[in-house]
Design a protein around this motif. Structure first.
Motif, mmCIF file in Angstrom:
data_model
loop_
_atom_site.group_PDB
_atom_site.id
_atom_site.type_symbol
_atom_site.label_atom_id
_atom_site.label_comp_id
_atom_site.label_asym_id
_atom_site.label_seq_id
_atom_site.Cartn_x
_atom_site.Cartn_y
_atom_site.Cartn_z
ATOM 1 N N ARG B 385 -3.672 -68.064 28.307
ATOM 2 C CA ARG B 385 -3.421 -66.613 28.183
ATOM 3 C C ARG B 385 -2.275 -66.163 29.085
ATOM 4 N NH1 ARG B 385 -9.767 -64.860 28.357
ATOM 5 N NH2 ARG B 385 -10.400 -66.277 26.700
ATOM 6 N N ALA B 389 0.804 -64.214 27.654
ATOM 7 C CA ALA B 389 1.193 -62.925 28.239
ATOM 8 C C ALA B 389 2.671 -62.928 28.609
ATOM 9 C CB ALA B 389 0.337 -62.632 29.478
ATOM 10 N N THR B 392 4.780 -62.552 25.566
ATOM 11 C CA THR B 392 4.785 -61.159 25.115
ATOM 12 C C THR B 392 5.801 -60.343 25.903
ATOM 13 O OG1 THR B 392 2.434 -61.362 24.662
ATOM 14 C CG2 THR B 392 3.309 -59.123 24.781
ATOM 15 N N LYS B 489 -0.212 -45.852 30.265
ATOM 16 C CA LYS B 489 -0.673 -47.243 30.153
ATOM 17 C C LYS B 489 -0.973 -47.878 31.516
ATOM 18 C CE LYS B 489 -0.416 -48.627 25.701
ATOM 19 N NZ LYS B 489 0.399 -49.740 25.211
ATOM 20 N N GLN B 491 -2.897 -49.010 34.433
ATOM 21 C CA GLN B 491 -4.341 -49.251 34.440
ATOM 22 C C GLN B 491 -4.975 -48.642 35.673
ATOM 23 O OE1 GLN B 491 -5.478 -53.333 33.367
ATOM 24 N NE2 GLN B 491 -3.337 -53.713 32.840
ATOM 25 N N SER B 520 2.082 -51.322 37.422
ATOM 26 C CA SER B 520 1.124 -51.492 36.325
ATOM 27 C C SER B 520 -0.288 -51.007 36.632
ATOM 28 C CB SER B 520 1.027 -52.967 35.928
ATOM 29 O OG SER B 520 2.308 -53.542 35.833
ATOM 30 N N ARG B 595 -7.214 -62.202 36.897
ATOM 31 C CA ARG B 595 -6.157 -62.259 35.890
ATOM 32 C C ARG B 595 -4.808 -62.513 36.533
ATOM 33 N NH1 ARG B 595 -6.511 -56.825 32.812
ATOM 34 N NH2 ARG B 595 -7.801 -56.265 34.582
ATOM 35 N N GLU B 599 -0.562 -61.310 32.884
ATOM 36 C CA GLU B 599 -1.563 -60.750 31.966
ATOM 37 C C GLU B 599 -1.720 -59.254 32.202
ATOM 38 O OE1 GLU B 599 -5.171 -63.346 31.042
ATOM 39 O OE2 GLU B 599 -4.595 -64.032 33.031
ATOM 40 N N GLU B 603 -0.685 -56.298 29.463
ATOM 41 C CA GLU B 603 -1.668 -55.354 28.917
ATOM 42 C C GLU B 603 -1.181 -53.904 28.982
ATOM 43 O OE1 GLU B 603 -5.096 -56.284 31.261
ATOM 44 O OE2 GLU B 603 -5.194 -58.283 30.358
ATOM 45 N N CYS B 604 -0.185 -53.665 29.833
ATOM 46 C CA CYS B 604 0.296 -52.277 30.000
ATOM 47 C C CYS B 604 1.437 -51.944 29.043
ATOM 48 C CB CYS B 604 0.787 -52.043 31.419
ATOM 49 S SG CYS B 604 -0.447 -52.317 32.660
#
Lengths: 308, 605
Positions: B385, B389, B392, B489, B491, B520, B595, B599, B603-604
């Protein structure tokens, strides 16, 4: 008459090897003789006759057994000597091959013979292929355990042969039974393996029961043995534990880190139970149940009981 | 001082003589250890120490207090006859002495505490009485030297006690000449040797090219006489300060290793016996395997002792003798047969990238960056992952990159840290051949062990690339606005960052992951041991592949530290740290998730 000899330290294996020897004897036009060392063994059967070698102790070390058989073989010239592919049988056969300067085919099943050689089949490349191997007479062979039915009855005459006292530099100092809890994960056909999804030590009991009902053994992931100490180290399956490849591996509450997967990735069928549908273990599994092990395991046990 | 007073004249002469003795000892040890005491080295050391002032590291500040305290009192005593003429200078010295005296008092207290705990460690290790005695002796000398220097600084304030001050100073100078000149030389010689620099016993490429006679190769040490002059200066420089022992994760976990005891044992052994003394008679195998190569010992040593050199050379000695258990030999065998330490089919390396549109370098040789995935992120379903990530993020930022896929092989770090230098260089040369054939210029790594080897070690074998750590690149992309975390976004979680040793301590990468996280998440918390002072996860130095006896787990200690911050997420930047800490949170039933920085950022987006 040409003879095929059979020897095993275990009565049950001796009777299996005797069945294999019958096939070899048929092909080579020989008779089967089952060896007894030191003392008679009523539990050992022979289609042909028995040959009692006098001189060695009645439960000899592999070295002493090989020496006694080699002495007799030099004189009586059997065309083949078969042992079971057990730890002791392998050692006896390889020592015999070295002492008599003959070939040895190892871990074979489907044995046979023609006028000149013995042959058989053995698994290679971790069971992915079968090799047919042969060796000219005289030869030794270790017979795969469990590949033949046990010969029952058929005891012919008993011959005796004195080979003289046999001593072995290896002395048995003590015999100790394995502790009751000892597991043999490497040879288990089914393994139920517990992970951190198990909430407390006492809950391992239901998995232990399940393992028993599936005729398997209980393993675990590293945290349970190394960190929590819920199970002895020998249960630990993984990179830094035991490497296993059972027919069926049931991972219960194991997330599936590489530390664990590296120890079970060669299992034939992998099934897992985990509450987290994204748990990495599912990617290493053939079957998976997303669910609580405290519900799934009892359901499996109930289904097994219904089938029994 | 009454310059003509014969008693004071004698005292001054003794002072001058004792100072001369110190310099004589420095010159002697420098010559023996082939260390240059040139002004350049001294200026370099001064700059290095000045640059560390800001870190506020307690052990360093104590070391500085002692060094400057000794320097100041020596200066004072030498200048003494002239000070009556320049009263201002005397005032300046007195004022400067105040903070130093405070530092010395703190050092004294810390040293006494270390003494007590060192005896506890020795008891746990089962050290023989002869060792304990020798260790206590050195520690008491150190405590005495600190006490004498403190006393001398205090006595400066009382001119009437000048004679007593001189006597204390002379005694202290003799101690310095006898015990601390050698460590000073070691410090001057090796303060700037980078932590990541591993001693290379041979060059495989030269051997294969016939430039080196294979029979002349000796990998590691099997006899105490085989340590070379630099190593000998290093371990003989240990004066039982104990900073390494205080920092060592293996000692903290109750493993059979203390870096202090190891270094001193080796020093005593090399100093005592004949040329063939067997080091493994007093150094245990598990003692050596207990080291995670985190480097906390070397980084904390005020006199630049290089413990890791000794660990690697002795491990190489064990490897040369074939003293490896099944787990370690299996790892090496896997490396040879499958190019990864786990025994997976190497052709399945890129399985994680399926359907993600990630090119291999073979398909896209013009890619700007090669993403070096590393074995754990290739084969561990959880660590995959991280790779996903990062892909991405890179795609979102429009960074052109590709992977090697099945052509990537283990970077070799596990083999090198285990002491199998040959297998390491074999893997390095194979990798370099491939990288150079593709004309790779820039590499991104998500594993700090790969990062360290590619960046610092491969150049020595002909592989020169611009290597960037993923946290560095991610923070760059955020700074340049190439990826943006919209406010909604961000977190709303509390996060604490666990620095990976090979990123932070070995390569000074620690601000970048914090910058990426700050953008983030809402709540970023710090553990007490952070950045270059981070505490190991327990997997380094090949420890991931085997077990050693221990009282508690290193990862457990670290996870407890993370839990203490109250953060609900541990951010990691290394797949091994992630694996170790993730296991520990489960063992402790801690409601924390673990994490990678990549990652969290992905996610953000």
């Amino acid at each position: 008459m040409k003879a095929v000899w059979v020897y095993s330290e275990s009565d049950a294996v001796s009777n299996e090897v005797a069945s294999a020897a019958v096939d070899v004897a048929k092909g080579a036009g020989a008779e089967v003789q089952v060896l007894e060392l030191g003392a008679q063994r009523p539990g050992v059967f022979a289609s042909g006759g028995k040959l009692l070698l006098k001189g060695p102790p009645s439960s000899p070390t592999p070295g002493a057994a090989a020496e006694a058989i080699a002495r007799a073989a030099r004189e009586l010239q059997p065309i083949a000597i078969l042992t079971g592919a057990t730890r002791t049988g392998r050692e006896v056969a390889s020592r015999l091959a070295a002492k008599l300067r003959i070939g040895c085919i190892a871990e074979v099943s489907k044995l046979g013979a023609d006028g000149e050689s013995i042959f058989g089949e053995r698994n290679v490349f971790a069971g992915k292929a079968v090799a047919r191997v042969s060796c000219p007479f005289p030869a030794a062979a270790t017979v795969k355990v469990g590949a033949y039915p046990r010969l029952a009855g058929g005891n012919g005459g008993l011959q005796e042969k004195d080979v003289g006292a046999v001593s072995d530099p290896v002395k048995v100092v003590a015999r100790e039974a394995k502790s009751a809890g000892a597991v043999d994960l490497k040879s288990a056909k089914v393994i139920v393996s517990a992970g951190r999804g198990v909430k407390k030590k006492e809950d391992l009991a239901i998995l232990e029961e399940l393992a028993k009902e599936m005729h398997g053994a209980l393993g675990c992931s590293r945290p349970l043995s190394a960190d929590l100490g819920w199970l002895p180290e020998e249960h630990h399956i993984g990179l830094t534990g035991v490497t296993v490849k059972p027919e069926l591996y049931l991972a219960v509450g194991i997330s599936g880190q590489l530390q664990h997967v590296a120890g079970m990735k060669d299992s034939k069928v992998v099934a897992s139970i985990n509450t987290d549908k994204d748990a990495p273990i599912f990617q290493a599994s053939d079957y998976g149940v997303v669910g609580d092990l405290y519900q799934v395991v009892p359901a499996i046990r109930k289904a097994l009981a219904a089938r029994a | 001082m009454a310059a003509l007073d014969p008693v004071f004249a004698v005292a001054y002469a003794a002072t001058v003589a004792s100072v001369a003795l110190v310099f004589l000892a420095l010159a002697l040890f420098a010559r023996r250890g082939s260390v240059s005491l040139s002004p350049g080295r001294l200026v370099g050391l001064t700059k290095d120490e000045a640059s560390r002032l800001g870190t506020g590291d307690a052990v360093f500040l104590m070391h500085l207090s002692i060094a400057l305290g000794v320097g100041l009192s020596i200066s004072y005593s030498l200048l003494d006859p002239a000070l009556g003429l320049v009263p201002l200078l005397r005032t300046v010295i007195l004022v400067v002495s105040l903070p130093l005296a405070l530092g010395l008092v703190a050092s004294f207290a810390w040293r006494v505490e270390r003494f007590v705990s060192s005896k506890r460690v020795e008891k746990a290790l089962g050290s023989p009485a002869s060792f304990t005695t020798s260790s206590s002796y050195l520690q008491l000398i150190l405590i005495l030297a600190i006490a004498l220097t403190t006393t001398e600084l205090v006595l400066l304030w009382f001119p009437s006690l000048a004679l007593a001050g001189a006597a204390v100073g002379v005694l202290r100078n003799v101690l310095v000449a006898a015990y601390y000149a050698r460590p000073s030389v070691n410090l001057i010689g090796y303060f700037d040797k980078p932590l990541h620099e591993v001693r290379v016993p041979f060059n495989l490429a030269d051997v294969m090219a016939g430039k080196t006679d294979p029979d002349s190769i000796r990998s590691g040490v099997s006899k105490a006489s085989e340590f070379d002059a630099a190593e000998r200066l290093s371990f003989d420089s240990c004066v039982e300060i104990g900073a390494c022992e205080a920092a060592c994760p293996a000692t903290a976990a109750g493993r059979p290793l203390s870096p202090r005891v190891l270094v001193r044992k080796v020093s005593l052994l090399a100093g005592s016996g004949g040329p063939a003394v067997d080091p493994f008679a007093s150094v245990g195998e598990d003692e050596l395997w207990s080291c995670t190569s985190c480097g906390a010992c070397v980084a904390s040593c005020p006199v630049s002792v290089k413990h890791l050199d000794i660990v690697y050379d002795l491990r190489r000695g064990l490897v040369a003798q074939g003293r490896l258990d099944k787990k370690k030999s299996m790892m090496l065998e896997n490396l040879a047969q499958t190019q990864n330490p786990y025994g997976f089919k190497n052709s399945t390396r890129a399985a994680w990238a399926e359907g993600l549109g990630v090119d291999t370098l073979a398909a896209n040789p013009k890619a700007e960056y090669l993403y070096w995935v590393g074995c754990l992120s290739s084969f561990d379903q959880r660590a995959q992952r991280i790779a996903k990530a990062l892909s991405t993020i890179l795609k979102r930022a429009g960074v052109s990159f590709a992977i090697l896929g099945g052509e990537e092989g283990c970077v070799g770090d596990p083999a090198r840290r285990l002491g199998e230098e040959g297998r390491y260089q074999e893997l390095a040369l194979q990798n370099i051949e491939k990288l150079n054939a593709y004309g790779v210029k820039k590499i991104i790594a998500t594993c700090p062990h790969c990062f360290n080897a590619l960046k610092n070690e491969y150049p020595g074998f002909g592989g020169k690339y611009e290597v960037v750590y993923h946290t560095q690149l991610i923070s760059d992309l955020i700074r340049q606005g190439r990826i943006k975390v919209p406010p909604e976004k961000v977190q709303s979680i509390s996060v604490t960052l666990h620095d990976a040793c090979y990123a932070s301590r070995y390569n000074s990468v620690f601000d970048e992951p914090r910058e990426a996280l700050a953008a983030s998440v809402a709540d970023l918390r710090e553990m007490h041991r952070k950045k270059e002072k981070t505490f190991c996860c327990g997997a380094g130095g090949s420890n991931y592949w085997y077990e050693v006896p221990q009282q508690k787990s290193i990862s457990g200690i670290r996870t407890a530290e993370a839990a203490k911050t109250g953060a609900k997420t541990i951010a990691t930047e290394c797949p091994f740290c992630l694996s170790m800490l993730d296991d520990s949170t489960k063992v402790m039933d801690a409601a924390m998730d673990v994490r990678d920085v990549a990652e969290i950022v992905a996610e953000c987006l």
